[in-house]
Design an enzyme around this catalytic site. Structure first.
Site, short mmCIF file in Angstrom:
data_model
loop_
_atom_site.label_atom_id
_atom_site.label_comp_id
_atom_site.label_asym_id
_atom_site.label_seq_id
_atom_site.Cartn_x
_atom_site.Cartn_y
_atom_site.Cartn_z
N VAL A 126 16.06 44.95 1.70
CA VAL A 126 14.74 45.45 2.09
C VAL A 126 14.41 44.93 3.49
O VAL A 126 14.54 43.72 3.75
CB VAL A 126 13.66 45.03 1.09
CG1 VAL A 126 12.30 45.62 1.51
CG2 VAL A 126 14.02 45.49 -0.31
N GLY A 153 19.15 42.07 -2.83
CA GLY A 153 19.53 41.92 -4.23
C GLY A 153 20.73 42.80 -4.52
O GLY A 153 21.33 43.40 -3.63
N GLY A 154 21.06 42.89 -5.80
CA GLY A 154 22.21 43.67 -6.17
C GLY A 154 22.03 45.15 -5.95
O GLY A 154 23.00 45.89 -5.87
N ASP A 203 13.54 47.01 -14.74
CA ASP A 203 13.86 45.85 -13.89
C ASP A 203 12.60 45.07 -13.54
O ASP A 203 12.34 44.76 -12.37
CB ASP A 203 14.58 46.31 -12.63
CG ASP A 203 15.32 45.16 -11.94
OD1 ASP A 203 15.59 44.14 -12.61
OD2 ASP A 203 15.63 45.28 -10.74
N LYS A 206 14.03 50.08 1.84
CA LYS A 206 15.09 49.57 0.99
C LYS A 206 16.32 50.45 1.16
O LYS A 206 16.27 51.67 0.97
CB LYS A 206 14.66 49.56 -0.48
CG LYS A 206 15.70 48.93 -1.39
CD LYS A 206 15.12 48.57 -2.73
CE LYS A 206 16.12 47.77 -3.55
NZ LYS A 206 15.56 47.34 -4.84
N LEU A 215 13.54 41.37 4.70
CA LEU A 215 12.55 40.78 3.80
C LEU A 215 13.20 40.18 2.57
O LEU A 215 12.71 39.19 2.01
CB LEU A 215 11.51 41.83 3.38
CG LEU A 215 10.64 42.41 4.50
CD1 LEU A 215 9.75 43.53 3.96
CD2 LEU A 215 9.76 41.31 5.11
N GLY A 216 14.27 40.77 2.10
CA GLY A 216 14.95 40.27 0.91
C GLY A 216 16.12 41.15 0.56
O GLY A 216 16.30 42.24 1.11
N GLY A 223 20.23 46.50 -3.32
CA GLY A 223 20.02 46.87 -1.93
C GLY A 223 19.30 45.78 -1.16
O GLY A 223 18.96 44.73 -1.70
#
Length: 556
Positions: free
Chosen positions: A370, A365-366, A481, A385, A362-363, A368
């Site tokens: 998902v 980032g820094g 965040d 995640k 799904l996506g 982890g």
């Protein structure tokens, strides 16, 4: 005038006489007490051959071949094309020798065909009689009596040792297990592949249309009771002139030697008896090299192969079990017992996400990546995640805070369903949000954009969630965040704040003891960058940046 009438009467009687003579000439009869050269009236086709001592040998060790033997002169079965089939009779002595003990080839058949060949017939289960296309067609005009030694479910065979009557098809009209009725009326079994000589009689009565098939061991008189008997008018099957002979074929692996020692045939009468004492002798059927190999060496080889295969399978099984256990191994320490209700199995998450494949990503980032998943038992959609490279220092406190935050319940928070810890990674399981994150609708020319009413609804939801974290819950939760990618939209496009991986807890009226800068550049408050301290005001600053991002559609 008198002479003319006399000539007319003469020609009439001459015509009747010629027809009678022609009909009588068709009462064909022949006898072969062995097949010694010259064989002027016998046609050998395919792999059929004649041995030096006069045996008719239909098959050999070749694979997938047909064998046909035909009497080359046509046999007149009807006095006129549309007439009834005349009575006929045939008898022959045969023997079937399997090349492997108790494992036979396909068998053989006596056949009546419209031509002295069967060029389109296939080998294997079709025995050189038909093929997959014409099997069962009335246009075949084929009558056969099979000595069948291989069971075939396709043709409804009863077993691997039977005699059957075929008409245009390999699905017989009647069949019986091989054997004969003795003088006391007891049935005696015969084994077709016993390598012993046997005699077969086939009789057709043109008046009653009765077909009788009888068999017996050699030197035993023809039994009074037939083995197979049925009533079938062959007038629509046989043409006026037909050809008689034998057919057989070989399969891929297993074959037999099919021998015919003697043969006689008669139309409009009984087949002449064979001179059994004059028939050629069969070859000596001793064990061949391959038979001795199968008999002596094969059991040892089979035992050795089975042992080796068992050991190999056992090794693979143990290796599979060990790798599987390692693959799904988890670390559970004493301090995690209090979180047992919310802890999930890595195995369940692995199967839910189909192995964490890129297709379900799904996506990322820094902090982890998902993945989308569906729980195997409940079929509930989830988002997992994977938080990697976490140091063991402070892991207990981190899990404790994450689980504590997971106990929060608010309509604008993404609920934490559970967690799983494995090796050097932590997996956080959230409720799946079908419409994804907010940044998808703000940047990179989105296909679907949000109207001002929808944007205000989202911002209002995030503000409500942030107020709950700072003021309404039992502890103060500093998210640290807040950004567009951490705002998820549910099915009704309500904004939900998620990803509490950097969140910290503290009591009301106090600030958490943080000295490290955490968050996303562009959303960080200047005082947080300067001091490293995170407070509720740093969350409010990030929320203000989010407001500007939603309003103008530009990244900070």
């Amino acid at each position: 005038m008198f002479i003319k009438q006399l000539l007319t009467i003469f020609f009439f009687f001459f015509s009747v006489l010629s027809q009678f003579l022609k009909s009588s000439s068709q009462s064909l009869s022949f006898t072969y007490n062995g097949f010694r050269p010259p064989l002027t009236d016998i046609s050998l086709q395919g792999i059929a051959a004649v041995t030096p001592n006069g045996l008719l040998k239909l098959t050999n060790a070749t694979s997938r071949k047909t064998a046909h033997v035909f009497y080359t002169k046509p046999v007149r079965f009807k006095d006129s094309p549309n007439g009834n089939v005349s009575s006929f009779s045939t008898t022959f002595v045969f023997a079937i020798n399997p090349r492997l003990q108790m494992l036979s080839g396909l068998g053989m058949a006596f056949v009546v065909a419209p031509k002295a060949s069967l060029p389109y017939a296939d080998a294997n289960q079709y025995m050189g009689l038909f093929n997959i296309t014409n099997n069962g067609n009335d246009t075949n005009h084929v009558f056969a009596v099979e000595l069948d030694t291989i069971p075939n479910l396709e043709f409804n065979d009863m077993d691997d040792n039977h005699v059957r009557i075929d008409v245009n098809s390999l699905k017989s009209i009647n069949s019986s297990r091989a054997g004969y009725w003795d003088e006391r009326g007891q049935f005696k079994n015969l084994t077709l592949i016993s390598s012993k000589r046997m005699q077969l009689w086939i009789d057709y009565d043109g008046l009653s249309h009765k077909i009788d098939v009888t068999m017996a061991p050699i030197n035993v008189d023809k039994p009074g009771k037939p083995l197979v008997s049925t009533v079938k008018d062959l007038s629509s099957v046989l043409l006026q002139d037909m050809f008689v002979g034998f057919s057989s074929s070989t399969s891929l692996h297993i074959s037999s030697d099919h021998f015919v020692l003697g043969w006689s045939f008669q139309v409009k009468g009984k087949a002449p008896p064979l001179a059994l004492s004059e028939l050629p002798k069969l070859p000596r059927f001793g064990p061949t090299k391959i038979q001795r190999f199968y008999k002596n060496a094969m059991p040892l080889i089979a035992l050795l192969l089975i042992s080796v295969l068992f050991i190999i399978l056992l090794v693979f099984l143990v290796r599979f079990i060990v790798r599987r256990r390692r693959k799904f191994a988890e670390e559970i320490e004493d301090w995690e017992t209090e979180f047992s209700k919310i802890r999930l199995k890595f195995k369940d998450l692995y199967y839910a996400t189909k192995g964490f494949k890129e297709k379900g990503l799904l996506g990322s980032g820094g902090f982890g990546r998902v993945y989308k998943g569906v729980m195997p038992k409940t079929k509930k959609k989830i988002a997992v995640k994977r938080v990697s490279n976490q140091s063991r220092q402070g892991l207990k406190e981190f899990v404790s805070e994450i689980v504590s935050i997971g106990r929060m319940s608010h309509r604008n928070l993404v609920p934490l369903l559970g967690y799983c810890r494995r090796k050097n990674e932590l997996l956080l399981v959230y409720d799946y949000m079908p419409n994804g994150s907010l940044d998808k609708y703000l940047h990179n020319n989105p296909e679907v954009t949000l109207g001002w009413k929808q944007r205000f609804k989202v911002i209002k939801g995030v503000a409500s969630a942030l107020f709950f974290l700072h003021e309404e819950w039992e502890q103060v939760v500093i998210h640290r965040d807040i950004k567009a990618s951490n705002v998820l939209l549910d099915a009704e496009l309500n904004g939900r704040l998620g990803d509490f991986g950097l969140a910290r807890l503290c009591g009301h009226g106090s600030d958490p003891l943080t000295t490290r800068v955490a968050g996303t550049w562009g959303y960080l408050a200047p005082d947080h960058i300067r001091t490293g301290r995170a407070t509720t005001t740093t969350d409010v600053f990030a929320f203000g940046v989010l407001l500007l991002e939603v309003a103008c559609g530009r990244r900070p």
